[in-house]
Design an enzyme around this catalytic site. Structure first.
Site, short mmCIF file in Angstrom:
data_model
loop_
_atom_site.label_atom_id
_atom_site.label_comp_id
_atom_site.label_asym_id
_atom_site.label_seq_id
_atom_site.Cartn_x
_atom_site.Cartn_y
_atom_site.Cartn_z
N GLY A 121 -1.86 42.86 65.91
CA GLY A 121 -2.73 41.45 64.85
C GLY A 121 -4.56 42.23 64.29
N CYS A 170 0.25 48.61 68.68
CA CYS A 170 -0.78 48.31 68.27
C CYS A 170 -1.71 47.28 69.35
CB CYS A 170 -0.66 47.98 67.25
SG CYS A 170 -2.16 48.14 65.65
N TYR A 171 -2.25 46.23 68.38
CA TYR A 171 -3.39 45.29 69.21
C TYR A 171 -2.23 45.22 70.02
CZ TYR A 171 -5.69 40.72 69.75
OH TYR A 171 -6.63 40.03 70.40
N HIS A 226 2.71 51.89 64.90
CA HIS A 226 4.02 51.36 64.72
C HIS A 226 5.96 51.22 65.00
CE1 HIS A 226 1.19 47.58 63.40
NE2 HIS A 226 0.31 48.33 63.58
N GLU A 270 8.30 49.30 64.64
CA GLU A 270 8.90 48.63 63.38
C GLU A 270 9.32 49.28 62.30
OE1 GLU A 270 4.75 46.70 63.47
OE2 GLU A 270 6.14 47.66 64.74
N ASP A 301 22.43 31.25 50.64
CA ASP A 301 21.91 30.37 51.84
C ASP A 301 23.52 28.84 52.12
OD1 ASP A 301 20.31 32.21 52.29
OD2 ASP A 301 18.64 30.74 51.87
N LYS A 333 18.24 36.47 56.29
CA LYS A 333 18.53 37.18 55.18
C LYS A 333 19.33 37.10 55.50
CE LYS A 333 18.05 34.85 51.57
NZ LYS A 333 18.79 33.20 51.13
#
Length: 541
Positions: free
Chosen positions: A83, A110-111, A200, A202, A258, A397
């Site tokens: 955050g 992190c946060y 992080h 990710e 989609d 997606k």
């Protein structure tokens, strides 16, 4: 119908779900779910995607979710996102402390790691100059590690983005790794089933980040790897059949991946009970309408009604210049055209749409502002005369493309670049007219053709032309001109939640600009948009 409030209920597991929400619930029933608590990080969606890449289903929930609400979702694990704020500032986001007593595995990032320390009795403070970007992380000698086992390097590069740091870990926790600016960069309490990392994992800039996330999910939280697109298709087919029963459904084909994948998935479930309706709004890319009709009538064997409604859309958009009003006007008329086009399917009670998870997130919830109303979420009319079937509303997606491959759709459909539901209506700034659409179609076709010639189609998430509502002075053939500029927009992305402007080679850009100016009447200038998302969005409106 789904409204922004209804979307919030779905994400938070509240309320009495119906229609698409029941269908979504049926698809994930019995499957381990990881809840990603969003503390305002731009990467919350990326965390959710990384969890799914480990073949575990994930959803994003607001940090305001109560411990009781979270427990009712029965998550297999919880991940706290990063955050932008300090845990010390007034109004800093927090989590219900009761969450720590649910005996659910927790990973703080992190946060999220700082919040865990603060709420459980540790100490968070300024770590000096902070750490931003690539940072060296080292295992603390003499400590046994659960997350950082011998399979991961004792010294590795990670991506940091923090000023505060955890200076003291809570009682019962042990620090297992440190960096120069974070003495407790990784800390954990296996007894409490809580782990935390300051960096992080990710992001791609942390080379072993996905391994850490996978280890947390599979080894520490005990999640099985059951979230695959093959299993998703099987569950979705069952859910669609249960929702539709012996009724009839119509699907709106927009020309994008989609709606195409949604149509193919529903067709697999209910076969001839589905009729596809392609509403040619007059706002499609060049020749796209003909391609859609050809693909689905001849190659997919799906019943298709082709409605040419360009005049109705241009009439509705006359004088409309505000972006949100345009989106909502297009969305409402889109539904009205469906209602008028029932024809031989007048008894159709279900409407199939290609709504994706990012559409749901971006259209706003009670805890997140609306970035833009998607015509198939926030732009639906209040008196919608259909029950929605939205088999893709849980997917990002890249997952949709994987489903398309599993269903046997051709590459030209599966890898078609994303295209907004309102079409060129939101790529023309100001009033939308037939002449402006014709101009933009020609410019857009040149952009996409030159990318294809350069072999860059698969590298670029989305590339298109924008026609702004201004005129510029130019000189062509020794004469003064006063024509439109065209803006080229091209971005790289993984899921459209964040995006970076594409570094297209200068010679390719030069060719695009030269062709647009020479081949598209009324255009005398070309510019290239170098704005990332955030702070911008991919589309201009």
């Amino acid at each position: 119908m789904s409204t922004p409030d209804g979307i919030t209920d779905e994400l938070a597991g509240l309320g009495d779900p119906s229609g698409a929400e029941k269908e979504s619930s049926a698809v994930v029933a019995g499957r381990p779910t990881v809840l990603v608590v969003d503390f305002g990080a731009q990467y919350a969606q990326l965390i959710a995607r990384r969890v799914r890449e480990a073949n575990v289903y994930s959803e994003i929930v607001p940090h305001t979710i109560s411990a009781g609400e979270l427990a009712s979702r029965r998550p297999a694990a919880v991940i706290f996102s990063g955050g932008p704020k300090s845990v010390h500032v007034e109004g800093a986001p927090a989590i219900d402390p009761g969450v720590y007593d649910l005996d659910v595995p927790i990973l703080g990032i992190c946060y999220g790691a700082q919040l865990i320390a603060q709420q459980l009795g540790g100490r968070v403070g300024g770590g000096g100059a902070g750490e931003y970007g690539r940072t060296v992380l080292e295992r603390i000698e003499g400590t046994a590690s659960t997350l950082l086992t011998d399979d991961l390097p004792a010294k590795q590069t990670v991506w940091m983005s923090h000023f505060d740091a955890v200076l003291e870990v809570p009682d019962g926790f042990v620090a297992t790794a440190a960096s120069e600016g974070a003495p407790n960069a990784v800390y954990e309490s296996p007894d409490r089933r809580i782990w935390a990392v300051q960096y992080h994992p990710e992001v791609a800039h942390t080379p072993h980040g996905q391994e850490l996330i996978t280890r947390f999910l599979h080894e520490l939280a005990g999640c099985d790897a059951s979230w695959t697109m093959g299993n998703f298709i099987e569950s979705s087919v069952t859910a669609i059949r249960a929702q539709v029963g012996d009724g009839r459904a119509i699907c709106g084909l927009s020309g994008g991946v989609d709606s195409a994948v949604a149509a193919a998935l529903v067709h697999r479930a209910i076969g001839s009970q589905l009729t596809c309706v392609f509403v040619d709004t007059g706002l499609m890319r060049k020749h796209e309408g003909d391609q859609v009709v050809e693909t689905f009538r001849r190659h997919q064997g799906i019943e298709l009604v082709h409605v040419r409604a360009g005049d109705r859309f241009f009439d509705r958009l006359a004088g409309v210049t505000e972006p949100e009003e345009k989106r909502k006007a297009i969305g409402e008329l889109f539904i009205r055209v469906f209602e008028d086009a029932r024809g031989g399917v007048q008894d159709a009670a279900f409407l199939v749409q290609g709504t994706l998870y990012p559409d749901v997130i971006e259209s706003g919830t009670a805890h997140a502002s609306t970035i833009k109303s998607h015509h198939n979420v926030g732009g639906l009319p209040e008196d919608l005369d259909f029950e929605l079937v939205e088999p893709l509303r849980l997917l990002f997606k890249d997952e949709v493309r994987a489903v398309g491959h599993e269903l046997g759709l051709p590459d030209e459909i599966v890898w078609r670049q994303p295209f907004p539901g309102p079409g060129l209506g939101v790529r023309i700034i100001g009033e939308v007219t037939p002449d402006k659409v014709a101009t933009l179609q020609e410019a857009d076709a040149i952009v996409r053709e030159e990318l294809r010639i350069a072999g860059l189609e698969r590298e670029i998430w989305q590339a298109f032309a924008v026609l702004p509502d201004i005129r510029t002075v130019g000189v062509m053939g020794d004469e003064r001109t006063y024509g439109y500029p065209v803006i080229i927009r091209a971005v790289t992305s993984e899921d459209a939640m964040t995006a970076d402007w594409a570094r297209i080679p200068y010679d390719v850009l030069e060719t695009m600009a030269s062709r647009i100016i020479n081949e598209v009447p009324g255009v005398n200038r070309v510019a290239y948009d170098v704005t990332s998302k955030p702070p911008g969005t991919i589309e201009w409106e």
